[in-house]
Write a protein that holds these residues in place. Structure first.
Motif, PDB file in Angstrom:
ATOM      1  N   PRO A   1      -2.621 -15.347  -9.654  1.00 50.42           N
ATOM      2  CA  PRO A   1      -1.221 -15.054  -9.990  1.00 50.42           C
ATOM      3  C   PRO A   1      -1.010 -13.725 -10.698  1.00 50.42           C
ATOM      4  N   GLN A   2      -2.078 -13.084 -11.171  1.00 50.28           N
ATOM      5  CA  GLN A   2      -1.899 -11.879 -11.982  1.00 50.28           C
ATOM      6  C   GLN A   2      -2.862 -10.762 -11.571  1.00 50.28           C
ATOM      7  N   SER A   3      -3.187 -10.707 -10.305  1.00 51.19           N
ATOM      8  CA  SER A   3      -4.126  -9.671  -9.890  1.00 51.19           C
ATOM      9  C   SER A   3      -3.459  -8.303  -9.913  1.00 51.19           C
ATOM     10  N   GLY A   4      -4.183  -7.314 -10.423  1.00 50.49           N
ATOM     11  CA  GLY A   4      -3.637  -5.956 -10.444  1.00 50.49           C
ATOM     12  C   GLY A   4      -4.214  -5.101  -9.340  1.00 50.49           C
ATOM     13  N   LEU A   5      -5.059  -5.711  -8.500  1.00 50.29           N
ATOM     14  CA  LEU A   5      -5.707  -4.970  -7.414  1.00 50.29           C
ATOM     15  C   LEU A   5      -5.003  -5.295  -6.104  1.00 50.29           C
ATOM     16  N   ARG A   6      -4.397  -4.305  -5.496  1.00 49.39           N
ATOM     17  CA  ARG A   6      -3.699  -4.553  -4.233  1.00 49.39           C
ATOM     18  C   ARG A   6      -3.610  -3.266  -3.422  1.00 49.39           C
ATOM     19  N   ALA A   7      -3.555  -3.418  -2.118  1.00 52.83           N
ATOM     20  CA  ALA A   7      -3.350  -2.270  -1.223  1.00 52.83           C
ATOM     21  C   ALA A   7      -2.196  -2.606  -0.304  1.00 52.83           C
ATOM     22  N   MET A   8      -1.413  -1.616   0.049  1.00 50.79           N
ATOM     23  CA  MET A   8      -0.243  -1.884   0.897  1.00 50.79           C
ATOM     24  C   MET A   8       0.113  -0.640   1.706  1.00 50.79           C
ATOM     25  N   THR A   9       0.765  -0.870   2.817  1.00 50.40           N
ATOM     26  CA  THR A   9       1.248   0.264   3.584  1.00 50.40           C
ATOM     27  C   THR A   9       2.434   0.870   2.841  1.00 50.40           C
ATOM     28  N   ALA A  10       2.756   2.106   3.183  1.00 51.31           N
ATOM     29  CA  ALA A  10       3.896   2.760   2.529  1.00 51.31           C
ATOM     30  C   ALA A  10       5.181   1.984   2.814  1.00 51.31           C
ATOM     31  N   GLU A  11       5.287   1.481   4.043  1.00 43.06           N
ATOM     32  CA  GLU A  11       6.493   0.728   4.408  1.00 43.06           C
ATOM     33  C   GLU A  11       6.609  -0.542   3.550  1.00 43.06           C
ATOM     34  N   ALA A  12       5.479  -1.210   3.356  1.00 45.26           N
ATOM     35  CA  ALA A  12       5.491  -2.415   2.511  1.00 45.26           C
ATOM     36  C   ALA A  12       5.867  -2.047   1.079  1.00 45.26           C
ATOM     37  N   ALA A  13       5.326  -0.925   0.595  1.00 44.10           N
ATOM     38  CA  ALA A  13       5.629  -0.498  -0.782  1.00 44.10           C
ATOM     39  C   ALA A  13       7.121  -0.244  -0.951  1.00 44.10           C
ATOM     40  N   ARG A  14       7.761   0.267   0.106  1.00 45.96           N
ATOM     41  CA  ARG A  14       9.221   0.497   0.028  1.00 45.96           C
ATOM     42  C   ARG A  14       9.972  -0.827  -0.025  1.00 45.96           C
ATOM     43  N   GLN A  15       9.423  -1.830   0.659  1.00 44.12           N
ATOM     44  CA  GLN A  15      10.112  -3.138   0.718  1.00 44.12           C
ATOM     45  C   GLN A  15       9.913  -3.975  -0.540  1.00 44.12           C
ATOM     46  N   ILE A  16       8.779  -3.769  -1.180  1.00 43.06           N
ATOM     47  CA  ILE A  16       8.472  -4.599  -2.354  1.00 43.06           C
ATOM     48  C   ILE A  16       9.286  -4.111  -3.547  1.00 43.06           C
ATOM     49  N   VAL A  17      10.136  -4.980  -4.018  1.00 42.28           N
ATOM     50  CA  VAL A  17      11.006  -4.610  -5.142  1.00 42.28           C
ATOM     51  C   VAL A  17      10.534  -5.343  -6.388  1.00 42.28           C
ATOM     52  N   PHE A  18      10.293  -4.595  -7.453  1.00 37.53           N
ATOM     53  CA  PHE A  18      10.004  -5.260  -8.721  1.00 37.53           C
ATOM     54  C   PHE A  18      10.671  -4.485  -9.858  1.00 37.53           C
ATOM     55  N   HIS A  19      11.300  -5.233 -10.739  1.00 37.72           N
ATOM     56  CA  HIS A  19      12.072  -4.614 -11.823  1.00 37.72           C
ATOM     57  C   HIS A  19      11.400  -4.771 -13.180  1.00 37.72           C
ATOM     58  N   GLN A  20      10.484  -5.705 -13.271  1.00 40.57           N
ATOM     59  CA  GLN A  20       9.898  -6.004 -14.578  1.00 40.57           C
ATOM     60  C   GLN A  20       9.014  -4.862 -15.062  1.00 40.57           C
ATOM     61  N   ASP A  21       9.186  -4.487 -16.320  1.00 40.12           N
ATOM     62  CA  ASP A  21       8.372  -3.418 -16.900  1.00 40.12           C
ATOM     63  C   ASP A  21       7.032  -3.952 -17.391  1.00 40.12           C
TER      64      ASP A  21
END
Lengths: 232, 146
Positions: free
Chosen positions: A154-174
């Motif tokens: 639930p708290q992994s900080g290791l991830r890889a994503m395509t640029a398109e996926a990065a644009r789609q993933i929305v996160f607001h929490q600081d």
């Protein structure tokens, strides 16, 4: 393919150089976001930039890991990254996992790859309390946030994503709640995702820095997610 | 009774401040109405305390003063939660400014594609920080070291 790593760093002057050296073997460039550190994190990161492959951005004040990750991800997208990799700055992630993390994205079989500490590879030095707390966090994610049960970490900080996926993933929490937000966004947005085993190394140094009271962190995460639900 | 006079004066003062803030466009119309209802309700109950006994009977609460306490606690919880939400909004705005400030020092000349996992290949990246001279958006020194 241009692969850019994003590393949020706060007071990591002792560890950041080693993380950068190891990670640069697998990444084209790395963006370090110094999140208002009070030590020499920026200087240490810039000191490893022998080939012009490390870019250090700096938050004027500390805004926490999620905010730094968002800044770095935006910078990576603005610079034309094809694939973005999120890493921690404290050396907990094993850079040798990066090829496995990147391969499914590189071959186009998936949009997001998440590193997991609970897929068979034993984490080195993980305290038992943290293991159980993470298991509770997983169930909180499932029951309160509707995150897929297939997500094991639930708290992994290791991830890889395509640029398109990065644009789609929305996160607001600081803060640390960003990890749950990212998981929710990934698993509920129609993106193709998968988890791979990731080897995480806990040292006394990293455990001390993270702080001993992880239970209060868990409560904070739940609270921020609740308040965040009501915030535009 | 003196307490009634003091309470009514207090509520009238609160109503006046609310009206003033509304005219100054500090609070919205809905906020003005909500606060006004609260102050007016307080003033009416102060003038007609027996009214609370009547309301308490309707809500099934023993005494009028208990009803006021219950309502006050509920309203305070709501207001505290609203404060948290407003604080979160302010935090996000602050983060946005910090983020823009951090990104402002970048320039992005695009580079040709590099081979992943091959650091010996042309390592020149498209990602560059502007130099202090180039940085017209802010003070470079404020981003370099803490």
């Amino acid at each position: 393919m241009r692969v850019i790593g994003v590393i949020p760093a706060y007071n990591e002057e002792k560890r950041i150089a080693a993380v950068l050296r190891e990670s640069l073997a697998y990444l084209n460039e790395i963006i370090v976001v110094d999140d208002g550190s009070t030590d020499e994190t920026s200087r240490a990161a810039m000191g490893t930039d022998e080939c012009g492959r490390v870019c250090v951005l700096r938050h004027a004040i500390n805004r926490n890991q999620g905010a730094a990750l968002r800044t770095g991800t935006k910078a990576a997208l603005m610079s034309g990254a094809d694939i973005i990799v999120h890493l921690d700055a404290d050396g907990q992630h094993d850079a040798k996992d990066l090829p496995n993390l990147l391969q499914p994205v590189l071959d186009g079989s998936t949009d997001v790859v998440l590193g997991s500490r609970f897929l068979g590879v034993q984490a080195t030095g993980m305290p038992l309390a943290r293991r159980w707390l993470l298991k509770c966090g997983r169930w909180f994610n499932i029951l309160a946030l509707g995150i897929s049960r297939q997500v094991t970490d639930p708290q992994s900080g290791l991830r890889a994503m395509t640029a398109e996926a990065a644009r789609q993933i929305v996160f607001h929490q600081d803060g640390k709640a960003h990890a749950s937000e990212i998981l929710r966004s990934v698993t509920r947005s129609g993106l193709r995702w998968m988890e791979i085993p990731a080897h995480v190394i806990y040292t006394q140094d990293s455990l001390n820095k993270a702080g001993s009271n992880r239970t209060s962190d868990a409560i904070k995460i739940a609270w921020h997610l609740l308040v965040g639900t009501f915030t535009k | 009774m003196l307490i009634q006079i003091l309470l009514v004066l207090g509520f009238v003062l609160a109503l006046w401040v609310t009206l003033k803030r509304f005219r100054q466009r500090v609070i919205s119309l809905s906020e003005f109405l909500a606060w006004s209802v609260l102050w007016l309700g307080g003033a009416i109950v102060s003038i007609l305390p027996k009214l609370t006994e009547y309301l308490a009977a309707i809500f099934g609460v023993g005494r009028g003063v208990d009803l006021i306490l219950y309502a006050a606690v509920a309203i305070q919880f709501f207001l505290i939660f609203k404060l948290f939400i407003n604080l979160e909004k302010t935090e996000r705005q602050l983060t946005k400014i910090v983020e823009q400030n951090a990104l402002a020092v970048l320039s992005f000349p695009r580079s040709s594609s590099d081979d992943v996992g091959n650091p010996e290949s042309d390592g020149s990246s498209g990602l560059r920080r502007t130099t202090p001279k180039d940085d017209k958006n802010g003070d470079e020194s404020s981003h370099s070291q803490g």
